[in-house]
Write an enzyme that holds these catalytic residues in place. Structure first.
Site, PDB file in Angstrom:
ATOM      1  N   ASN A 489       0.851  -1.184   0.000  1.00 11.65           N
ATOM      2  CA  ASN A 489       0.000   0.000   0.000  1.00 11.65           C
ATOM      3  C   ASN A 489       0.891   1.240   0.000  1.00 11.65           C
ATOM      4  O   ASN A 489       1.365   1.677   1.037  1.00 11.65           O
ATOM      5  CB  ASN A 489      -0.914  -0.018   1.220  1.00 11.65           C
ATOM      6  N   ASP A 490       1.092   1.798  -1.192  1.00 13.79           N
ATOM      7  CA  ASP A 490       1.982   2.947  -1.360  1.00 13.79           C
ATOM      8  C   ASP A 490       1.605   4.116  -0.477  1.00 13.79           C
ATOM      9  O   ASP A 490       2.393   5.036  -0.282  1.00 13.79           O
ATOM     10  CB  ASP A 490       1.898   3.439  -2.810  1.00 13.79           C
ATOM     11  N   CYS A 491       0.379   4.116  -0.022  1.00 18.38           N
ATOM     12  CA  CYS A 491      -0.120   5.289   0.681  1.00 18.38           C
ATOM     13  C   CYS A 491      -0.154   5.109   2.198  1.00 18.38           C
ATOM     14  O   CYS A 491      -0.591   6.003   2.916  1.00 18.38           O
ATOM     15  CB  CYS A 491      -1.502   5.641   0.141  1.00 18.38           C
TER      16      CYS A 491
END
Ligand code: GLC
Ligand code: GLC
Length: 817
Positions: A489-491
């Protein structure tokens, strides 16, 4: 709700009958180096290898109409002065008929206005760096008509980033050459200096005229809807000097009643050797020798036809490697056609270039490309092999990896750097998938550099071990993996703490990062390390296997002890050591990613955590439109969590149905013995099964999109960001390997069906290591026992060993309870 088209499964096409689809419904042409994106109304762009550094044509992202700029042909009836475009856009005139067929590697758009019918087929011939637009025009009047045709492309000045930003330079550098003898327009901006490549746009007909200067063609105060040149029916023979170079041919055609005329346009990319750039050598004139041979070749309709047939054959042959026949039409068409097709596209382009990815910011993602291989490897294993080596070459001596690399140079992207701590582990999954598919264990001995540096080479096997070591070298206070800048999850940016709107959430590291831990990476480590162990055992490397068994056990213990929330797995510990994804939190109480990964890794198997976890997923995250990323979504900005909380509730990483993660739960359900639920989840996001929802879903019904807005979003059920998503590969893995149950192992092809009870039978044909497995799965009849027969002989194992080398086909009959 409105339907905009339908599937033609026999022709392997999606047919669009209304041009005004909710969003452009697009197709990707090109299988290797030259790519062309095209929408159902002719919008799109082309590039060679790298959408940033070798962009051939300009596209205006973020526009209205959405797909502005493309590959257009205007038709003008000379007597009446009426004109329109063959693809509806950009004129958007009233049409007597319209139909777009998106097929595998080609798109055909037919339309009719003023009783003039046109049919344009766009495709990229195999092994060529060019695209063909073949148009057939038919006059359905009872009288003769004189028509003018105007083609149109707008050239991009190669570097798509510079092209979109550096106008003080760009408006001065544009250069073209026109060769009326061959009806070719050459775009050669910057060829005078360091470039040795150029674009060409040619046509099979003699020219009445041409235009290469955008302003002249369109008119300073007109638009693409009504270019002055088309309005007046006369090209201006404009020559671009700076400003905006375009390519437009003007052709005149006279058609008797019911007469059809075929015309071929060729748009492509070519390179000359440095020493052969100019002809004569001391001039500044483009050397056209090589490219003109190509142009001549494709002006011949016979050669175009042959190339088109070859392309169709290529796809038929590729897709014949894995075919199914089940009782469900949505499953059949997605598995047989579109899901595999999308896997090819994501393999080729990672997340670089779409209508939603600008092709500028991203090259090939390390984690993305490794996952794409999972869905692609059976199609062209040799290409997967090369990709694995390319990816491993961007690894660092620490085992860490550049988050992205540029397809043109294959070098790691320094701007973005490293420290997404999940990255290295994906290399294990792709390599093991490749080994199981091919049995090519020699790949493990390939010498591969670190960071592309000569003389730093180590074997691929060493690279894989370093991937494990990278995790083990970075454990936090609970013995769980540190998250770094982000994991899958890049965020979820637990070390970012950004209060500055001009910063990127991923490139800021305001914390040392020695505390925040990821349960996703913990599960992923167990998953990957178990696969490595299986490999070590297969290779009889017992010491290694023992060593990693210990590490796996320790990680599992840490997960169960510190990562179990009572009903599900936590998602992370933040930088203060507080839980993320716990019932103790007000928002973001349960996340999908750690459930999926930990269960695929069979963490907590002895304690039977799967059933409880999956029930929690069902209760808290499942919706009719798919399973959400987490719930409840964040309603305000959480400094300590980063970008995830920057999205409004229900969108993107803040609690949308992030389709990539759904197959992990399908797999877990299948593994946990609940095929009904696995398949039910499968259908919820299956694009074909959502076709009737097109007005809500909005994206293409033949392709997976990245997200579907979550329950808390005002547009719950609306998909976004179609095509380039790991959803393609993972859904193919879930349905083919876990639900239909056909999965490659080191020792042979395993067949373990986990299909819904209502299915009484299904068939699969699977090419595996050169052998065709014709598999029939049936329900047992009254009084019968489950069984497995290989070529008529009962066997006891669900793994079918490879037959004698002389045998090229194996028949398997499986009876399930
Ligand atoms: C995007 C990225 C992918 C990431 C996902 C979730 O799809 O390409 O790497 O895992 O978003 O943030
Ligand atoms: C941005 C996007 C996210 C994507 C990431 C990839 O953060 O919001 O979805 O995965 O960039 O770098």
């Amino acid at each position: 709700m409105k339907k905009y088209g339908y599937f033609d499964d026999l022709r392997k096409e999606y047919i669009i009958t209304h041009p005004d689809t909710p969003l452009p419904w697009i197709n990707y042409l090109g299988t290797d180096s030259y790519f062309s994106l095209i929408s159902n109304t002719g919008g799109g762009y082309s590039f060679y290898k790298d959408a940033r550094y070798r962009r051939l044509t300009r596209y205006r992202y973020n526009n209205t109409p959405f797909d502005s700029n493309g590959k257009y042909i205007y038709i003008r009836e000379n007597k009446t002065g009426k004109f329109w475009s063959t693809t509806w856009q950009p004129t958007r005139h009233t049409m007597e008929m319209y139909q777009c067929q998106h097929g595998l590697g080609y798109t055909t758009i037919q339309s009719q206005a003023e009783k003039i019918h046109s049919k344009v087929t766009y495709f990229v011939p195999l092994n060529e760096n060019l695209e063909i637009w073949k148009i057939k025009i038919t006059n359905h009047h009872t009288h003769t008509v004189d028509i003018s045709l105007f083609s149109f492309v707008e050239f991009c000045l190669w570097d798509a980033q510079g092209d979109a930003t550096n106008f003080q330079r760009n408006f001065n550098i544009g250069e073209v050459e026109i060769d009326s003898a061959t009806s070719t327009i050459y775009h050669k901006t910057e060829y005078r200096e360091r470039r040795n490549h150029f674009a060409f746009f040619s046509c099979s007909e003699p020219l009445k005229g041409y235009d290469t200067q955008r302003e002249k063609f369109i008119g300073s105060y007109h638009s693409m809807e009504s270019p002055v040149v088309v309005e007046n029916g006369n090209s201006l023979k404009s020559h671009a000097h700076g400003w905006a170079p375009i390519g437009s041919h003007h052709i005149e055609v006279t058609l008797e009643p019911e007469q059809t005329k075929e015309i071929i346009f060729i748009l492509g990319y070519s390179e000359n050797k440095k020493s052969e750039k100019f002809s004569p050598p001391d001039s500044q004139i483009l050397n056209k020798d090589k490219v003109n041979q190509k142009i001549t070749y494709y002006k011949d309709p016979k050669n175009v036809e042959d190339a088109f047939i070859a392309l169709k054959r290529y796809w038929d042959q590729l897709l014949s490697k894995f075919t199914i026949k089940t009782p469900d039409v949505h499953t059949n068409r997605m598995v047989n056609i579109w899901n595999q097709y999308q896997c090819m596209v994501t393999f080729n382009l990672s997340r670089s270039a779409s209508f939603f990815e600008s092709g500028i910011g991203r090259g090939m993602g390390f984690r993305d490309s490794n996952q794409d291989i999972l869905g692609f490897v059976h199609l062209i294993p040799e290409k997967a092999r090369q990709r694995i080596l390319d990816l491993a070459s961007t690894q660092m001596p620490s085992g860490g990896a550049y988050h992205q690399y540029q397809p043109l140079t294959k070098r790691g992207n320094h701007e973005l750097g490293s420290n997404f701590n999940d990255d290295p582990l994906w290399l294990i999954l792709s390599t093991v998938a490749y080994l199981k598919e091919t049995g090519d264990f020699d790949i493990l001995k390939e010498d591969i550099p670190f960071e592309n540096q000569k003389n730093s080479e180590k074997s691929l096997l060493t690279h894989l071990e370093l991937s494990l070591k990278y995790t083990l070298d970075r454990l936090g206070p609970h013995g769980l993996p540190l998250i770094g800048r982000a994991d899958w999850n890049d965020c979820l940016n637990l070390n970012c703490f950004s209060e500055e709107p001009n910063q990127s959430f991923q490139t800021t590291a305001n914390k040392e990062g020695k505390i925040a831990e990821s349960l996703f990476i913990a599960g992923q480590f167990v998953y990957a390390a178990k696969q490595m162990n299986e490999l070590f055992i297969y290779l009889k490397m017992v010491d290694k296997a023992n060593h990693y068994s210990g590490a796996i056990q320790k990680m599992e213990e840490a997960i169960v002890q510190h990562g179990w929330d009572g009903e599900w797995f936590l998602r992370a510990y933040d930088d203060r050591g507080h839980k993320v994804g716990s019932h103790e939190n007000n928002e973001g109480q349960i996340y999908i990613e750690s459930q999926g990964m930990c269960l695929m890794a069979e963490v907590g198997k002895k304690m039977k955590l799967a059933t409880k976890t999956l029930a929690s997923v069902h209760r808290h995250l499942a919706t009719p439109h798919g399973i959400m990323l987490h719930h409840p979504p964040y309603t305000r900005y959480h400094l300590e969590l980063g970008e995830i909380s920057s999205y409004p509730p229900g969108y993107k990483e803040n609690g949308s149905i992030f389709c990539h993660t759904n197959p992990w739960i399908m797999i877990a359900e299948a593994m946990n013995g609940n095929p009904e639920q696995a398949y039910n989840y499968y259908l919820r996001i299956n694009p074909s099964a959502r076709e009737h929802l097109s007005d809500l879903h909005r994206c293409e019904p033949y392709i997976y999109a990245q997200t579907i807005a979550g329950y808390d979003a005002p547009t719950f059920g609306e998909a976004k960001n179609s095509w380039l998503t790991g959803t393609a590969a993972w859904n193919f893995v879930a349905i083919s390997q876990y639900i239909l149950g056909i999965h490659p192992t080191f020792n042979g092809l395993a067949i373990e069906p986990k299909v819904p009870q209502t299915w009484l039978e299904y068939k699969v044909s699977r090419l595996f290591r050169g052998v065709i497995y014709s598999i029939e799965v049936k329900r047992v009849e009254e009084g019968e026992n489950p069984s497995c027969e290989v070529d008529g002989i009962q066997v006891n194992s669900s793994t079918i060993p490879l037959p004698d080398v002389s045998k090229k086909e194996v028949k398997v009959l499986i009876k399930i309870p």
